[in-house]
Design a protein around this motif. Structure first.
Motif, PDB file in Angstrom:
ATOM      1  N   THR A 136       0.838  -1.191   0.000  1.00  0.00           N
ATOM      2  CA  THR A 136       0.000   0.000   0.000  1.00  0.00           C
ATOM      3  C   THR A 136       0.874   1.242   0.000  1.00  0.00           C
ATOM      4  O   THR A 136       2.101   1.162   0.104  1.00  0.00           O
ATOM      5  CB  THR A 136      -0.915   0.002   1.234  1.00  0.00           C
ATOM      6  N   GLY A 137       0.227   2.399  -0.121  1.00  0.00           N
ATOM      7  CA  GLY A 137       0.975   3.651  -0.123  1.00  0.00           C
ATOM      8  C   GLY A 137       1.594   3.907  -1.484  1.00  0.00           C
ATOM      9  O   GLY A 137       1.074   3.496  -2.525  1.00  0.00           O
ATOM     10  N   ALA A 138       2.720   4.641  -1.537  1.00  0.00           N
ATOM     11  CA  ALA A 138       3.440   4.917  -2.784  1.00  0.00           C
ATOM     12  C   ALA A 138       4.280   3.682  -3.114  1.00  0.00           C
ATOM     13  O   ALA A 138       5.437   3.551  -2.679  1.00  0.00           O
ATOM     14  CB  ALA A 138       4.316   6.155  -2.629  1.00  0.00           C
ATOM     15  N   VAL A 139       3.700   2.761  -3.885  1.00  0.00           N
ATOM     16  CA  VAL A 139       4.317   1.449  -4.112  1.00  0.00           C
ATOM     17  C   VAL A 139       5.404   1.523  -5.169  1.00  0.00           C
ATOM     18  O   VAL A 139       5.223   2.132  -6.227  1.00  0.00           O
ATOM     19  CB  VAL A 139       3.249   0.418  -4.520  1.00  0.00           C
ATOM     20  N   GLN A 140       6.566   0.910  -4.914  1.00  0.00           N
ATOM     21  CA  GLN A 140       7.635   0.722  -5.877  1.00  0.00           C
ATOM     22  C   GLN A 140       7.821  -0.780  -6.052  1.00  0.00           C
ATOM     23  O   GLN A 140       8.157  -1.489  -5.100  1.00  0.00           O
ATOM     24  CB  GLN A 140       8.945   1.355  -5.381  1.00  0.00           C
ATOM     25  N   LEU A 141       7.596  -1.272  -7.271  1.00  0.00           N
ATOM     26  CA  LEU A 141       7.710  -2.710  -7.525  1.00  0.00           C
ATOM     27  C   LEU A 141       9.045  -3.057  -8.160  1.00  0.00           C
ATOM     28  O   LEU A 141       9.599  -2.290  -8.957  1.00  0.00           O
ATOM     29  CB  LEU A 141       6.580  -3.182  -8.443  1.00  0.00           C
ATOM     30  N   LYS A 142       9.585  -4.202  -7.816  1.00  0.00           N
ATOM     31  CA  LYS A 142      10.780  -4.757  -8.438  1.00  0.00           C
ATOM     32  C   LYS A 142      10.355  -5.956  -9.297  1.00  0.00           C
ATOM     33  O   LYS A 142       9.236  -6.463  -9.170  1.00  0.00           O
ATOM     34  CB  LYS A 142      11.780  -5.194  -7.371  1.00  0.00           C
ATOM     35  N   ALA A 143      11.277  -6.369 -10.146  1.00  0.00           N
ATOM     36  CA  ALA A 143      10.965  -7.501 -11.015  1.00  0.00           C
ATOM     37  C   ALA A 143      10.532  -8.711 -10.218  1.00  0.00           C
ATOM     38  O   ALA A 143       9.576  -9.421 -10.566  1.00  0.00           O
ATOM     39  CB  ALA A 143      12.179  -7.847 -11.887  1.00  0.00           C
ATOM     40  N   THR A 144      11.224  -8.951  -9.108  1.00  0.00           N
ATOM     41  CA  THR A 144      10.895 -10.121  -8.313  1.00  0.00           C
ATOM     42  C   THR A 144       9.525 -10.010  -7.673  1.00  0.00           C
ATOM     43  O   THR A 144       8.913 -11.014  -7.311  1.00  0.00           O
ATOM     44  CB  THR A 144      11.962 -10.326  -7.220  1.00  0.00           C
ATOM     45  N   ASP A 145       8.976  -8.780  -7.530  1.00  0.00           N
ATOM     46  CA  ASP A 145       7.643  -8.612  -6.946  1.00  0.00           C
ATOM     47  C   ASP A 145       6.554  -9.175  -7.846  1.00  0.00           C
ATOM     48  O   ASP A 145       5.458  -9.513  -7.370  1.00  0.00           O
ATOM     49  CB  ASP A 145       7.360  -7.129  -6.683  1.00  0.00           C
ATOM     50  N   VAL A 146       6.820  -9.238  -9.148  1.00  0.00           N
ATOM     51  CA  VAL A 146       5.825  -9.760 -10.093  1.00  0.00           C
ATOM     52  C   VAL A 146       6.284 -11.075 -10.712  1.00  0.00           C
ATOM     53  O   VAL A 146       5.813 -11.482 -11.771  1.00  0.00           O
ATOM     54  CB  VAL A 146       5.512  -8.716 -11.195  1.00  0.00           C
ATOM     55  N   GLY A 147       7.237 -11.745 -10.081  1.00  0.00           N
ATOM     56  CA  GLY A 147       7.688 -13.055 -10.537  1.00  0.00           C
ATOM     57  C   GLY A 147       8.551 -13.034 -11.769  1.00  0.00           C
ATOM     58  O   GLY A 147       8.667 -14.044 -12.471  1.00  0.00           O
ATOM     59  N   ALA A 148       9.191 -11.861 -12.080  1.00  0.00           N
ATOM     60  CA  ALA A 148      10.053 -11.757 -13.258  1.00  0.00           C
ATOM     61  C   ALA A 148      11.515 -11.769 -12.822  1.00  0.00           C
ATOM     62  O   ALA A 148      11.837 -11.611 -11.632  1.00  0.00           O
ATOM     63  CB  ALA A 148       9.740 -10.480 -14.025  1.00  0.00           C
ATOM     64  N   VAL A 149      12.427 -11.942 -13.808  1.00  0.00           N
ATOM     65  CA  VAL A 149      13.863 -11.897 -13.514  1.00  0.00           C
ATOM     66  C   VAL A 149      14.367 -10.492 -13.801  1.00  0.00           C
ATOM     67  O   VAL A 149      13.844  -9.791 -14.662  1.00  0.00           O
ATOM     68  CB  VAL A 149      14.632 -12.924 -14.363  1.00  0.00           C
ATOM     69  N   ALA A 150      15.378 -10.069 -13.042  1.00  0.00           N
ATOM     70  CA  ALA A 150      15.927  -8.725 -13.211  1.00  0.00           C
ATOM     71  C   ALA A 150      16.873  -8.643 -14.394  1.00  0.00           C
ATOM     72  O   ALA A 150      17.016  -7.595 -15.031  1.00  0.00           O
ATOM     73  CB  ALA A 150      16.643  -8.286 -11.930  1.00  0.00           C
ATOM     74  N   SER A 151      17.542  -9.765 -14.746  1.00  0.00           N
ATOM     75  CA  SER A 151      18.478  -9.762 -15.875  1.00  0.00           C
ATOM     76  C   SER A 151      18.723 -11.189 -16.319  1.00  0.00           C
ATOM     77  O   SER A 151      18.463 -12.143 -15.577  1.00  0.00           O
ATOM     78  CB  SER A 151      19.799  -9.090 -15.489  1.00  0.00           C
ATOM     79  N   VAL A 152      19.235 -11.338 -17.555  1.00  0.00           N
ATOM     80  CA  VAL A 152      19.613 -12.644 -18.096  1.00  0.00           C
ATOM     81  C   VAL A 152      21.036 -12.522 -18.598  1.00  0.00           C
ATOM     82  O   VAL A 152      21.313 -11.715 -19.504  1.00  0.00           O
ATOM     83  CB  VAL A 152      18.677 -13.080 -19.250  1.00  0.00           C
ATOM     84  N   ASN A 153      21.949 -13.303 -18.007  1.00  0.00           N
ATOM     85  CA  ASN A 153      23.374 -13.207 -18.359  1.00  0.00           C
ATOM     86  C   ASN A 153      23.863 -11.761 -18.274  1.00  0.00           C
ATOM     87  O   ASN A 153      24.651 -11.318 -19.111  1.00  0.00           O
ATOM     88  CB  ASN A 153      23.636 -13.764 -19.765  1.00  0.00           C
ATOM     89  N   GLY A 154      23.336 -11.014 -17.287  1.00  0.00           N
ATOM     90  CA  GLY A 154      23.753  -9.631 -17.095  1.00  0.00           C
ATOM     91  C   GLY A 154      23.012  -8.628 -17.952  1.00  0.00           C
ATOM     92  O   GLY A 154      23.156  -7.418 -17.756  1.00  0.00           O
ATOM     93  N   ALA A 155      22.206  -9.079 -18.899  1.00  0.00           N
ATOM     94  CA  ALA A 155      21.457  -8.167 -19.775  1.00  0.00           C
ATOM     95  C   ALA A 155      20.123  -7.852 -19.141  1.00  0.00           C
ATOM     96  O   ALA A 155      19.399  -8.749 -18.704  1.00  0.00           O
ATOM     97  CB  ALA A 155      21.258  -8.805 -21.153  1.00  0.00           C
ATOM     98  N   LYS A 156      19.788  -6.537 -19.073  1.00  0.00           N
ATOM     99  CA  LYS A 156      18.547  -6.105 -18.448  1.00  0.00           C
ATOM    100  C   LYS A 156      17.452  -5.905 -19.499  1.00  0.00           C
ATOM    101  O   LYS A 156      17.733  -5.620 -20.658  1.00  0.00           O
ATOM    102  CB  LYS A 156      18.778  -4.812 -17.672  1.00  0.00           C
ATOM    103  N   PRO A 157      16.178  -6.020 -19.113  1.00  0.00           N
ATOM    104  CA  PRO A 157      15.065  -5.843 -20.056  1.00  0.00           C
ATOM    105  C   PRO A 157      15.015  -4.416 -20.611  1.00  0.00           C
ATOM    106  O   PRO A 157      15.402  -3.464 -19.938  1.00  0.00           O
ATOM    107  CB  PRO A 157      13.830  -6.141 -19.200  1.00  0.00           C
ATOM    108  N   ASP A 158      14.529  -4.279 -21.868  1.00  0.00           N
ATOM    109  CA  ASP A 158      14.296  -2.962 -22.434  1.00  0.00           C
ATOM    110  C   ASP A 158      12.937  -2.440 -21.957  1.00  0.00           C
ATOM    111  O   ASP A 158      12.317  -3.028 -21.061  1.00  0.00           O
ATOM    112  CB  ASP A 158      14.369  -2.994 -23.975  1.00  0.00           C
ATOM    113  N   ALA A 159      12.453  -1.339 -22.569  1.00  0.00           N
ATOM    114  CA  ALA A 159      11.199  -0.727 -22.108  1.00  0.00           C
ATOM    115  C   ALA A 159      10.005  -1.662 -22.274  1.00  0.00           C
ATOM    116  O   ALA A 159       8.985  -1.521 -21.590  1.00  0.00           O
ATOM    117  CB  ALA A 159      10.962   0.570 -22.878  1.00  0.00           C
ATOM    118  N   ASN A 160      10.103  -2.636 -23.196  1.00  0.00           N
ATOM    119  CA  ASN A 160       9.005  -3.572 -23.420  1.00  0.00           C
ATOM    120  C   ASN A 160       9.156  -4.856 -22.620  1.00  0.00           C
ATOM    121  O   ASN A 160       8.353  -5.782 -22.757  1.00  0.00           O
ATOM    122  CB  ASN A 160       8.902  -3.918 -24.912  1.00  0.00           C
ATOM    123  N   GLY A 161      10.223  -4.936 -21.807  1.00  0.00           N
ATOM    124  CA  GLY A 161      10.437  -6.118 -20.996  1.00  0.00           C
ATOM    125  C   GLY A 161      11.172  -7.230 -21.701  1.00  0.00           C
ATOM    126  O   GLY A 161      11.255  -8.351 -21.196  1.00  0.00           O
TER     127      GLY A 161
END
Length: 283
Positions: A136-161
């Motif tokens: 609740t409140g001013a929520v900041q979500l991380k990738a792990t909050d929605v069951g996603a990975v933050a990076s693959v082999n060090g590469a991060k997602p673009d604006a479209n994920g």
């Protein structure tokens, strides 16, 4: 159809000329009604005709076929009847005017009336979000909050994920079981050149003819059937040929090759006498 007409039938049992059956009476010397093939054949064929007229195959294990045939005939007859005029609508007669409630429908939803197709568009105000993934409140979500990975082999997602990952190509270690500086021959990849008959050769893959060369086919202004030493699996696709001999120099000279099947064709010629060679492809 006919009624029982043996000599022991009960005369006029159902009226004048309408015979029937009797069990007989030993005390009065009255014999029971004798049966004959004619009567049973008549009954059998009358029943079978109704069943078979509906395209039903007689089945000795099915005792419901006559009923099935009668129902089918009734259904067909009903379907062919002309439509009857409407005499009332929901119990109303005359020049009927129906309201929505007459057919169990609503006249409007939240004040909105149906369009020509009977659809109603209703606006439902959006409810405010009270929490996101339990936060609740001013929520900041991380990738792990929605069951996603933050990076693959060090590469991060673009604006479209989406993540672009470079995978280095693995070196070739062998070719068809051979290593080192490999030199392949046709037979290493299943291609062979086979002698399949007199002046006939087939370029084959795994024993299946793909291209056939044939020479020395003689023709003297006549028709010749040429049979291949090995037929193609499915069909002859194309035939090309060349001619060596006399004639063939004027507009009235010609030759043709017509496919018969996957293993033969017909050579026809006019004003051309000699020998032909052909290359055929097939599949």
């Amino acid at each position: 159809m006919h009624r029982i007409d043996t000599s022991t039938a009960q005369k006029d049992k159902f009226g004048a000329g309408k015979n029937g059956f009797t069990d007989g009476n030993p005390q009065t010397g009255t014999q029971s009604t004798a049966l004959n093939a004619s009567f049973f054949d008549t009954v059998q064929e009358e029943v079978c005709a109704v069943i078979e007229d509906e395209g039903i195959t007689l089945d000795s294990e099915n005792n419901g076929q006559l009923l099935e045939a009668i129902k089918s005939k009734i259904t067909t007859a009903i379907a062919g009847l002309p439509g009857a005029p409407v005499t009332s609508v929901n119990g109303k007669t005359g020049a009927v005017q129906l309201k929505a409630t007459d057919v169990g429908a609503v006249a409007s939803v939240n004040g909105a009336k149906p369009d020509a197709n009977g659809n109603v568009t209703v606006s439902i105000p959006g409810a405010p979000v009270t929490s996101v993934n339990g936060k609740t409140g001013a929520v900041q979500l991380k990738a792990t909050d929605v069951g996603a990975v933050a990076s693959v082999n060090g590469a991060k997602p673009d604006a479209n994920g989406n993540v672009t990952v470079s995978i280095p190509a693995a070196p070739v270690t062998s070719v068809n079981g051979k290593t080192g500086a490999v030199q392949l021959k046709a037979q290493d990849v299943g291609v062979t050149m086979d002698n399949i008959g007199t002046n006939q050769y087939a370029l084959s893959t795994n024993g299946i003819a793909r291209v056939i060369g044939i020479g020395g086919i003689a023709s003297n202004n006549n028709e010749v059937t040429v049979t291949l030493g090995r037929a193609f699996p499915s069909k002859i696709v194309a035939i090309s040929g060349s001619f060596s001999g006399n004639g063939g120099q004027d507009s009235d000279s010609w030759w043709t090759a017509t496919v018969i099947n996957s293993g033969s064709f017909t050579l026809r010629s006019r004003n051309a006498s000699g020998t032909w060679s052909f290359v055929l492809t097939g599949n």
